[in-house]
Design a protein around this motif. Structure first.
Motif, PDB file in Angstrom:
ATOM      1  N   THR A  65      39.403  36.416  44.862  1.00 31.17           N
ATOM      2  CA  THR A  65      38.846  35.930  43.851  1.00 31.17           C
ATOM      3  C   THR A  65      39.729  34.857  43.040  1.00 31.17           C
ATOM      4  OG1 THR A  65      38.244  38.224  43.349  1.00 31.17           O
ATOM      5  CG2 THR A  65      37.998  36.603  41.566  1.00 31.17           C
ATOM      6  N   LEU A  66      41.012  34.876  42.983  1.00 28.49           N
ATOM      7  CA  LEU A  66      41.982  33.749  42.062  1.00 28.49           C
ATOM      8  C   LEU A  66      41.620  32.551  43.166  1.00 28.49           C
ATOM      9  CD1 LEU A  66      44.939  35.730  40.992  1.00 28.49           C
ATOM     10  CD2 LEU A  66      43.086  34.791  39.639  1.00 28.49           C
ATOM     11  N   VAL A  67      41.522  32.630  44.323  1.00 36.74           N
ATOM     12  CA  VAL A  67      41.611  31.452  45.143  1.00 36.74           C
ATOM     13  C   VAL A  67      40.125  30.821  44.953  1.00 36.74           C
ATOM     14  CG1 VAL A  67      41.300  30.599  47.705  1.00 36.74           C
ATOM     15  CG2 VAL A  67      43.155  32.123  47.297  1.00 36.74           C
ATOM     16  N   TRP A  68      39.239  31.699  44.872  1.00 40.97           N
ATOM     17  CA  TRP A  68      37.916  31.140  44.646  1.00 40.97           C
ATOM     18  C   TRP A  68      37.816  30.262  43.222  1.00 40.97           C
ATOM     19  CZ3 TRP A  68      32.609  31.819  46.347  1.00 40.97           C
ATOM     20  CH2 TRP A  68      31.618  31.277  45.218  1.00 40.97           C
ATOM     21  N   ILE A  69      38.454  30.759  42.183  1.00 39.71           N
ATOM     22  CA  ILE A  69      38.572  30.370  40.930  1.00 39.71           C
ATOM     23  C   ILE A  69      39.320  29.051  40.984  1.00 39.71           C
ATOM     24  CG2 ILE A  69      39.072  30.515  38.523  1.00 39.71           C
ATOM     25  CD1 ILE A  69      38.743  33.534  38.882  1.00 39.71           C
ATOM     26  N   TYR A  70      40.451  29.047  41.736  1.00 45.25           N
ATOM     27  CA  TYR A  70      41.316  27.921  41.729  1.00 45.25           C
ATOM     28  C   TYR A  70      40.275  26.747  42.441  1.00 45.25           C
ATOM     29  CZ  TYR A  70      44.943  24.512  43.377  1.00 45.25           C
ATOM     30  OH  TYR A  70      45.552  23.474  43.614  1.00 45.25           O
ATOM     31  N   MET A  71      39.738  26.816  43.508  1.00 38.60           N
ATOM     32  CA  MET A  71      39.173  25.955  44.226  1.00 38.60           C
ATOM     33  C   MET A  71      37.784  25.290  43.261  1.00 38.60           C
ATOM     34  SD  MET A  71      38.883  27.346  48.229  1.00 38.60           S
ATOM     35  CE  MET A  71      38.122  25.711  48.686  1.00 38.60           C
ATOM     36  N   ILE A  91      31.051  24.839  36.905  1.00 35.77           N
ATOM     37  CA  ILE A  91      31.159  25.974  35.856  1.00 35.77           C
ATOM     38  C   ILE A  91      30.504  27.050  36.078  1.00 35.77           C
ATOM     39  CG2 ILE A  91      30.386  26.089  33.360  1.00 35.77           C
ATOM     40  CD1 ILE A  91      30.575  23.174  32.768  1.00 35.77           C
ATOM     41  N   LEU A  92      29.397  26.866  36.573  1.00 41.04           N
ATOM     42  CA  LEU A  92      28.953  28.315  37.300  1.00 41.04           C
ATOM     43  C   LEU A  92      29.890  28.973  38.239  1.00 41.04           C
ATOM     44  CD1 LEU A  92      25.233  27.310  37.825  1.00 41.04           C
ATOM     45  CD2 LEU A  92      26.185  28.726  36.024  1.00 41.04           C
ATOM     46  N   GLY A  93      30.419  28.090  39.102  1.00 43.26           N
ATOM     47  CA  GLY A  93      31.386  28.887  39.992  1.00 43.26           C
ATOM     48  C   GLY A  93      32.606  29.577  39.317  1.00 43.26           C
ATOM     49  N   ILE A  94      33.013  28.925  38.240  1.00 42.46           N
ATOM     50  CA  ILE A  94      34.225  29.536  37.726  1.00 42.46           C
ATOM     51  C   ILE A  94      33.783  30.781  36.872  1.00 42.46           C
ATOM     52  CG2 ILE A  94      35.668  29.141  35.650  1.00 42.46           C
ATOM     53  CD1 ILE A  94      35.932  26.201  36.465  1.00 42.46           C
ATOM     54  N   LEU A  95      32.494  30.479  36.280  1.00 43.48           N
ATOM     55  CA  LEU A  95      31.872  31.892  35.586  1.00 43.48           C
ATOM     56  C   LEU A  95      31.772  33.119  36.409  1.00 43.48           C
ATOM     57  CD1 LEU A  95      29.545  30.109  33.120  1.00 43.48           C
ATOM     58  CD2 LEU A  95      31.731  31.152  32.625  1.00 43.48           C
ATOM     59  N   GLY A 143      44.183  26.256  34.505  1.00 41.30           N
ATOM     60  CA  GLY A 143      42.832  26.937  34.355  1.00 41.30           C
ATOM     61  C   GLY A 143      42.540  28.257  35.118  1.00 41.30           C
ATOM     62  N   THR A 144      43.169  28.256  36.158  1.00 47.18           N
ATOM     63  CA  THR A 144      42.805  29.835  36.809  1.00 47.18           C
ATOM     64  C   THR A 144      43.588  30.750  35.915  1.00 47.18           C
ATOM     65  OG1 THR A 144      42.660  28.557  39.066  1.00 47.18           O
ATOM     66  CG2 THR A 144      43.495  30.923  39.043  1.00 47.18           C
ATOM     67  N   MET A 145      44.791  30.505  35.565  1.00 46.28           N
ATOM     68  CA  MET A 145      45.552  31.474  34.640  1.00 46.28           C
ATOM     69  C   MET A 145      44.974  31.798  33.461  1.00 46.28           C
ATOM     70  SD  MET A 145      49.667  29.876  35.477  1.00 46.28           S
ATOM     71  CE  MET A 145      50.388  30.905  34.391  1.00 46.28           C
ATOM     72  N   ALA A 146      44.537  30.745  33.043  1.00 49.71           N
ATOM     73  CA  ALA A 146      43.683  31.161  31.426  1.00 49.71           C
ATOM     74  C   ALA A 146      42.387  31.970  31.960  1.00 49.71           C
ATOM     75  CB  ALA A 146      43.359  29.675  30.898  1.00 49.71           C
ATOM     76  N   VAL A 167      39.900  36.927  30.998  1.00 49.39           N
ATOM     77  CA  VAL A 167      38.958  38.096  31.543  1.00 49.39           C
ATOM     78  C   VAL A 167      39.878  39.656  31.247  1.00 49.39           C
ATOM     79  CG1 VAL A 167      37.885  39.113  33.550  1.00 49.39           C
ATOM     80  CG2 VAL A 167      37.654  36.727  33.139  1.00 49.39           C
ATOM     81  N   LEU A 168      41.066  39.593  31.718  1.00 52.19           N
ATOM     82  CA  LEU A 168      42.019  40.640  31.533  1.00 52.19           C
ATOM     83  C   LEU A 168      41.809  41.051  29.993  1.00 52.19           C
ATOM     84  CD1 LEU A 168      43.840  42.883  32.813  1.00 52.19           C
ATOM     85  CD2 LEU A 168      45.590  41.363  32.273  1.00 52.19           C
ATOM     86  N   ILE A 169      41.937  40.387  29.377  1.00 55.15           N
ATOM     87  CA  ILE A 169      41.986  40.600  27.660  1.00 55.15           C
ATOM     88  C   ILE A 169      40.871  41.284  27.269  1.00 55.15           C
ATOM     89  CG2 ILE A 169      42.218  39.758  25.271  1.00 55.15           C
ATOM     90  CD1 ILE A 169      44.310  37.748  26.279  1.00 55.15           C
ATOM     91  N   ALA A 170      39.701  40.557  27.570  1.00 51.19           N
ATOM     92  CA  ALA A 170      38.355  40.801  27.466  1.00 51.19           C
ATOM     93  C   ALA A 170      38.047  42.433  27.973  1.00 51.19           C
ATOM     94  CB  ALA A 170      37.291  39.781  27.789  1.00 51.19           C
ATOM     95  N   TYR A 171      38.390  42.456  29.208  1.00 46.84           N
ATOM     96  CA  TYR A 171      38.060  43.607  29.901  1.00 46.84           C
ATOM     97  C   TYR A 171      38.741  44.788  29.088  1.00 46.84           C
ATOM     98  CZ  TYR A 171      37.880  47.427  33.381  1.00 46.84           C
ATOM     99  OH  TYR A 171      37.801  48.734  34.196  1.00 46.84           O
ATOM    100  N   LYS A 172      40.198  44.715  28.825  1.00 47.99           N
ATOM    101  CA  LYS A 172      40.896  45.641  28.303  1.00 47.99           C
ATOM    102  C   LYS A 172      40.510  46.103  26.749  1.00 47.99           C
ATOM    103  CE  LYS A 172      43.706  47.812  29.755  1.00 47.99           C
ATOM    104  NZ  LYS A 172      43.598  48.695  30.725  1.00 47.99           N
TER     105      LYS A 172
END
Length: 301
Positions: free
Chosen positions: A282-288, A242-246, A176-179, A184-189
């Motif tokens: 940031t990735l640690v936050w999303i993973y948790m 869900i809010l935390g992931i967003l 999920g974190t990788m996705a 986000v990277l694709i959307a940003y670029k």
């Protein structure tokens, strides 16, 4: 450049100019486009007063167009520097997490000891994170120590959730974190996410409210028992997960913006360590948040 994470204050690459990188009056690089702006909007240009990189010999200002035209030298931060530093930091975190998973059992006889070690490592990692966040320069040993200790905490926590609550939760959280990172990277670029002052203000306000609410919930849990106000379990737990992931995804967009601006404006090479530090947090936050959400969902089955 300040560290980037969902808790600490973000002021971007310009430490003294506040929100210089989100100057609404300056055109900033976005979605891989050319870096075009004025000296006032460039945190690495030679003109702005108080700019910590004003004398950076690797950032040269194009007089006609105002775009940074830095020569290709080893003194400037590049995307390769950011990738290598981030890979090093995340790699160390993954290694220590795997060792903690393997060496600290979470069966009934040992879970207390293992969780004690994990909580201790997590607290020290948090202190190191705060220290680095308020330092004016990157400290690679400090950043790597943070990653190693955070890995111990995540390794034990993941083992507890995976073995005692939701089988396979750790791998699902990783995927999920990788996705989220890739999305986000694709959307940003692609330019679907526009990072500006308004976006920054919205994300910071949302993060502050989220953290304060979780802190209040924790206090109620400590003194009242259970899950406090219930924000981290049941239906509300799912919503806040869900809010935390967003929210973590929004911080990834800010991370990408800071890295892009730093490269375009000729940030010193050592700034790559701060970029790696911010991305790791940031990735640690999303993973948790994923791990918590999966545990709630599978625990309700």
């Amino acid at each position: 450049m300040r560290s980037s994470n969902p808790v600490f204050s973000r002021r971007g690459f310009s430490r003294d100019n506040g929100y210089a990188q989100f100057n609404a009056n300056a055109q900033q690089p976005q979605a891989g486009g050319p870096a075009v702006g004025t000296a006032q909007g460039n945190p690495y240009g030679q003109a702005p007063a108080g700019n910590p990189y004003a004398q950076n010999p690797y950032a040269q200002q194009d007089v006609q167009y105002g775009a940074p035209q830095a020569p290709a030298t080893t003194g400037r931060m590049t995307i390769d520097d950011v990738i290598m530093r981030t890979a090093t930091t995340l790699g160390l975190l993954i290694v220590t997490a795997a060792l903690a998973w393997a060496l600290l059992p979470v069966d009934d006889a040992n879970i207390g000891k293992s969780m004690g070690i994990a909580v201790g490592a997590g607290l020290v990692a948090m202190v190191l994170g705060f220290v680095q966040a308020f330092k004016r320069k990157a400290s690679p040993p400090l950043i790597l120590a943070y990653a190693a200790l955070e890995g111990v905490f995540l390794g034990v926590l993941s083992s507890v959730v995976d073995n005692r609550i939701a089988d396979g939760a750790a791998m699902q959280a990783v995927l999920g974190t990788m996705a989220v990172f890739a999305g986000v990277l694709i959307a940003y670029k692609a330019g679907w996410i526009r990072v500006n002052r308004r976006f920054y203000g919205f994300v910071m306000a949302a993060a502050l409210g989220f953290v304060l609410l979780m802190g209040i919930n924790l206090l109620f849990a400590v003194f009242g028992g259970g899950d406090g106000l219930g924000f981290r379990s049941g239906g509300l737990g799912i919503v806040f997960g869900i809010l935390g992931i967003l929210l973590g995804a929004c911080f990834l967009a800010l991370d990408f913006k800071q890295v892009e601006d730093g490269i375009a404006y000729g940030a010193p090479k050592e700034e790559a360590w701060l970029a790696a530090f911010g991305l790791t947090m940031t990735l640690v936050w999303i993973y948790m948040e994923f791990l918590r959400l999966i545990a709630i969902l599978q625990g309700n089955d």
